[in-house]
Design an enzyme around this catalytic site. Structure first.
Site, mmCIF file in Angstrom:
data_model
loop_
_atom_site.group_PDB
_atom_site.id
_atom_site.type_symbol
_atom_site.label_atom_id
_atom_site.label_comp_id
_atom_site.label_asym_id
_atom_site.label_seq_id
_atom_site.Cartn_x
_atom_site.Cartn_y
_atom_site.Cartn_z
ATOM 1 N N GLN A 237 5.802 52.402 12.542
ATOM 2 C CA GLN A 237 5.665 53.746 13.114
ATOM 3 C C GLN A 237 5.437 53.673 14.629
ATOM 4 O OE1 GLN A 237 3.116 55.191 9.350
ATOM 5 N NE2 GLN A 237 3.164 56.720 10.968
ATOM 6 N N ARG A 384 -0.927 61.590 7.133
ATOM 7 C CA ARG A 384 -0.524 62.972 7.403
ATOM 8 C C ARG A 384 -1.706 63.797 7.909
ATOM 9 N NH1 ARG A 384 4.565 65.066 4.303
ATOM 10 N NH2 ARG A 384 5.222 66.571 5.847
ATOM 11 N N CYS A 385 -2.322 63.256 8.917
ATOM 12 C CA CYS A 385 -3.528 63.872 9.456
ATOM 13 C C CYS A 385 -3.792 63.217 10.783
ATOM 14 C CB CYS A 385 -4.668 63.630 8.486
ATOM 15 S SG CYS A 385 -6.202 63.037 9.148
ATOM 16 N N GLU A 760 1.379 67.487 9.997
ATOM 17 C CA GLU A 760 0.152 67.175 9.252
ATOM 18 C C GLU A 760 -0.458 68.426 8.611
ATOM 19 O OE1 GLU A 760 1.028 63.850 11.494
ATOM 20 O OE2 GLU A 760 -0.115 64.019 9.676
HETATM 21 O O1 CDP Z 1 4.863 63.344 14.859
HETATM 22 P P1 CDP Z 1 5.629 63.943 13.716
HETATM 23 O O2 CDP Z 1 7.120 63.903 13.894
HETATM 24 O O3 CDP Z 1 5.180 63.433 12.388
HETATM 25 O O4 CDP Z 1 5.173 65.489 13.610
HETATM 26 P P2 CDP Z 1 5.584 66.807 14.385
HETATM 27 O O5 CDP Z 1 5.545 66.616 15.849
HETATM 28 O O6 CDP Z 1 4.692 67.852 13.828
HETATM 29 O O7 CDP Z 1 7.093 67.091 13.986
HETATM 30 C C1 CDP Z 1 7.603 67.063 12.682
HETATM 31 C C2 CDP Z 1 8.983 67.677 12.681
HETATM 32 O O8 CDP Z 1 8.859 69.105 12.787
HETATM 33 C C3 CDP Z 1 9.849 67.229 13.860
HETATM 34 O O9 CDP Z 1 11.203 67.103 13.495
HETATM 35 C C4 CDP Z 1 9.649 68.348 14.831
HETATM 36 O O10 CDP Z 1 10.639 68.464 15.780
HETATM 37 C C5 CDP Z 1 9.562 69.580 13.920
HETATM 38 N N1 CDP Z 1 8.780 70.634 14.596
HETATM 39 C C6 CDP Z 1 9.388 71.826 14.976
HETATM 40 O O11 CDP Z 1 10.562 72.041 14.662
HETATM 41 N N2 CDP Z 1 8.659 72.767 15.687
HETATM 42 C C7 CDP Z 1 7.360 72.566 15.999
HETATM 43 N N3 CDP Z 1 6.665 73.463 16.688
HETATM 44 C C8 CDP Z 1 6.722 71.372 15.585
HETATM 45 C C9 CDP Z 1 7.470 70.418 14.900
#
Ligand code: CDP
Length: 806
Positions: A237, A384-385, A760
């Site tokens: 990761q 996931r947190c 998360e």
């Molecule tokens: O770090 P991680 O990718 O696990 O988490 P995240 O930043 O929450 O994003 C997860 C997915 O959701 C990604 O593909 C983001 O681009 C999408 N996302 C989104 O479309 N709009 C947001 N405001 C937050 C996340």
């Protein structure tokens, strides 16, 4: 302009930028079985490694005899701690400032600990020979109960640190003590409790669970003796952190280590840290001169690589008679297993646990966390947190329900009364966190209206009366949870890992034809980064998302970054992407001004082009400007159209959500049916609503698994009794309830595009919501806290304790 000229809206739609439900581009290969995972990698002459593991939870290793294993045809090497000592690698540093045995050195400290590494021509020979390594053990008394870890006669787990008075995070008060960490104001909080109208105190336990990704942890190490270079493919990761740590441990210069994380089948924190399997595969490749593959099986994954949670949280709330919270106290014992290998930012040994005041306006609060060693596997990762936020959310959301029950108030009404108000943002919590934005009352009101909360409570009341009359054996529970997350680690003043500030990065190169590539320091494990980062670029640069390739996971090509976990990708690398775009756009504007023979300031941006103010017919599209960047730049300007941004966020982002769940519990079987689950999330600006929905569905399914059945359980002898999917509950489509998702949008004021993380959130909010629903079903009978997991047996037992069975 004529009738066929596309309007601005039509041009914007074509770009598939932010806000668009763009289909996931990575799925084209995934759904056809064409993903490229570590185990797909086959190199000429590749060998396979497998571990001999300890059957004991705690034992002295008297002797290891590898002769029989080494004699098996096809076995190339058998590595033990003695072999590793010759290269000073018998122990390795952990991300938490502790050290961890790579292979058993004198003792084993948990069941299935790695004792020897057998390397053979094929996987099956390695596994068979691993069984032939003869180990003489002398069993020792073990302890798997964190609440007994600091007893005077508790078994000494870590002989190597038993006399150390100082650990990586300050003074130690017992030989099994890892650290004590405190936040908030103790004296002020104690004073509030001393004069409180009403108080509650409850031991709230979040059991040990496991991220359990579909793909287990694995790697292939290939050392080139001639060049002195190591290539390491793995399920990482955080590939750059693995390269830096790998260089520090192995002393191979960092530029001679190439870390590649190909497609990853789920991470959930399990693939952040470094494992003995990586070190052994590297050493084996150096020793044999051939590539070595190591792939965990499911039992190894569940019982040895990073667990999550295992927090014992004695939580207290003080309130006035009319239901205003005045104080919060929480004393926690955190079970870290045999080595402190938690994946937290250095300054925060208990992660961001001080977000425990949640969404409520607490005037005073104090937390104290003691980390302890036990005979269990190490870990403590952000499953996931965002670094212990889930534990904090569970404690506060359960405690709020318990207090509401004591005050005889409806749990939603009690929350409404104490939620931080819209006008209080940016809100500084009593622990010092500055919540960036929020509109909590609107969110909870919307949730309650949508589910018909009042009617549900009326129905529940009728059911309770019928139950009392003996007309039904089914209880109805309504779970309410309101959570605030803290994601996007992080501001470098708060967060580093092993001294590396937790910024992240994006490098964008636009080619002459207007297509481009974006490389980032994060690494998707299924979150759809290839789709969503391209959407940010599409909106920012006015180039179609389909023309942008997103690449992550290769340390030779990606800019340095700290990787993907704790929903940090959007808050940090998403911001870096937007900022890099803005550098490119500024250059494109100068080129446009030159071509149109006007001043930069006379141009304005219009979806996919710069046009002359007041003369929209005169414009240059970004595609034209990309071409010009390589052919027609103003005198003195460097050709090319690319930019890099390392983004150190000024603050975390604080997504939030209001969840409501309705369950029906059969008191005679303990069986709990989820009738309804409604999740309203606010993650600020939404990049891809379809991907967000997918993230919520996935996270809620994990939350359902955790709340309703998961636990990594040990018997008193330290045997892990849930090391396979026969015993560890992983919900499938059959058990999983239907999800109703909804949203509000409160942009983050400091993020360049206003986005907060979302990945998360459903796990953070989902777990307390399920648990509150099951507890709510029994609350009218005087029950205050039925602990997780709420499987049929435990729920039946809870009903039995309440005297509900004849
Ligand atoms: O770090 P991680 O990718 O696990 O988490 P995240 O930043 O929450 O994003 C997860 C997915 O959701 C990604 O593909 C983001 O681009 C999408 N996302 C989104 O479309 N709009 C947001 N405001 C937050 C996340």
């Amino acid at each position: 302009m004529n009738d066929t000229t596309p309007t601005a809206a039509e041009r914007a739609e074509k770009l598939q930028g932010m806000g668009c439900k763009r289909k996931r581009v990575e799925d084209i290969r995934f759904v056809q079985g064409k993903g490229n995972y570590v185990d797909d990698l086959k190199l000429p002459g590749m060998l396979y490694g497998d571990f001999t593991r300890s059957p004991h939870a705690h034992a002295r290793v008297k002797k290891i005899d590898t002769a029989k294993a080494a004699a098996v045809p096809g076995v190339v090497a058998v590595i033990t701690a003695e072999t590793l000592k010759t290269v000073n690698l018998a122990w390795m540093p952990t991300l938490a400032g502790d050290v961890q045995m790579v292979l058993a050195d004198g003792k084993v400290l948990f069941q299935n600990q790695e004792v020897a590494f057998v390397v053979a021509e094929d996987r099956y020979t390695a596994a068979d020979a691993a069984d032939l390594v003869e180990v003489e053990y002398e069993a020792l008394p073990c302890n798997v109960d964190p609440l007994k870890a600091m007893a005077t006669n508790a078994p000494v787990i870590r002989e190597d640190v038993k006399d150390k008075k100082e650990g990586a995070h300050g003074p130690r008060k017992h030989y099994n003590h890892v650290f004590n960490w405190q936040a908030g104001y103790k004296a002020k909080t104690d004073a509030v409790f001393a004069k409180a109208d009403v108080t509650i105190k409850e031991m709230i336990v979040y059991p040990r669970v496991h991220p359990c990704p579909l793909e287990t942890c694995q790697c292939v190490a290939s050392f080139d003796k001639i060049k002195g270079e190591l290539t390491l493919w793995g399920t990482f990761q955080a590939p750059h952190v693995i390269r830096t740590v790998g260089s520090l441990i192995s002393k191979i210069p960092e530029h001679k280590i190439h870390v590649i994380a190909p497609d990853i089948g789920g991470g959930f924190g399990n693939k952040v840290g470094a494992y003995p399997g990586y070190i052994c595969a590297i050493v084996a490749s150096i020793v044999t001169g051939r590539p070595v593959k190591w792939v965990e099986d499911r039992i190894e994954n569940l019982s040895t690589t990073a667990f999550a949670r295992d927090f014992y949280m004695e939580t207290e709330i003080a309130a006035t008679k009319d239901g205003k919270v005045t104080g919060l106290r929480c004393y926690t014992v955190a079970d870290h297993g045999a080595f402190d290998a938690c994946a937290n930012a250095t300054k925060w040994p208990a992660g961001l646990f001080s977000i425990i005041s949640g969404s409520y306006d607490f005037p005073a609060a104090h937390v104290s966390v003691d980390g302890v060693y036990t005979n269990k596997a190490p870990g403590g990762v952000a499953y996931r947190c965002s670094f212990r936020v889930t534990e904090a959310a569970y404690a506060i959301e359960r405690a709020m329900d318990i207090m509401a029950q004591k005050l005889k108030m409806d749990p939603a009404e009690f929350r409404m009364k104490n939620l931080i108000r819209r006008e209080q943002f940016p809100y500084t919590s009593t622990f010092g966190w500055v919540y960036d934005s929020g509109d909590y009352h609107t969110a909870l009101n919307k949730a309650m209206e949508t589910v018909g909360y009042k009617k549900l409570r009326e129905e529940q009341k009728k059911r309770q009366e019928a139950f009392k009359r003996g007309e039904t054996r089914e209880l109805m529970g309504i779970g309410v949870a309101f959570f605030t997350e803290i994601v996007g680690a992080g501001p470098s003043r708060n967060c580093d890992i092993l001294g590396i500030a937790m910024f992240d990065s994006a490098e964008i190169r636009i080619h002459p034809t207007g297509s481009g590539i974006c490389r980032l320091g994060t690494k998707s494990q299924g979150q759809g980064h290839e789709t969503t980062y391209a959407q940010i670029i599409a909106t920012e640069l006015g180039l179609p998302a389909d023309n942008i390739m997103v690449e992550e996971g290769n340390t030779d090509t990606a800019p340095y970054g700290l990787g993907t976990y704790g929903s940090r990708s959007t808050p940090v690398s998403g911001a870096a992407t937007a900022m890099a775009c803005r550098k490119i756009k500024a250059k494109a504007q100068m080129i446009a001004a030159y071509m149109l023979e006007v001043h930069d300031d006379d141009l304005e941006w219009d979806v996919d082009r710069f046009r002359v103010k007041g003369n929209p017919e005169r414009f240059k599209t970004m595609t034209e400007l990309a071409w010009a960047a390589y052919h027609e730049v103003p005198p003195g300007m460097e050709p090319g159209l690319e930019a890099i941004n390392y983004y150190d966020p000024p603050n975390f982002t604080y997504p939030f959500g209001a969840y409501i769940c309705v369950v029906d519990v059969d008191v005679d079987t303990g069986s709990t049916k989820v009738r309804r689950f409604y999740a309203l999330d606010d993650c600020g600006t939404r990049i891809n609503p379809m991907i967000i929905e997918g993230q919520i569905h996935g996270g809620l399914t994990e939350a359902f698994g955790i709340a309703m059945g998961q636990e990594i359980h040990y018997d008193d002898d330290g045997n892990v009794t849930t090391a396979s999917l026969m015993d560890y509950f992983l919900p499938t489509a059959v058990e999983t309830p239907k999800w109703e998702v909804d949203f509000t949008t409160t942009p983050s004021p400091h993020h360049p595009i206003g986005a907060k993380g979302v990945g998360e959130s459903p796990n953070v909010g989902g777990v307390p919501c399920f648990s509150n629903a099951v507890n709510d079903a029994f609350a009218f009978l005087g029950s205050t806290n039925i602990p997780m997991p709420h499987d049929n047996w435990r729920t039946w037992m809870a009903a039995d304790k309440l005297g509900l069975h004849p």
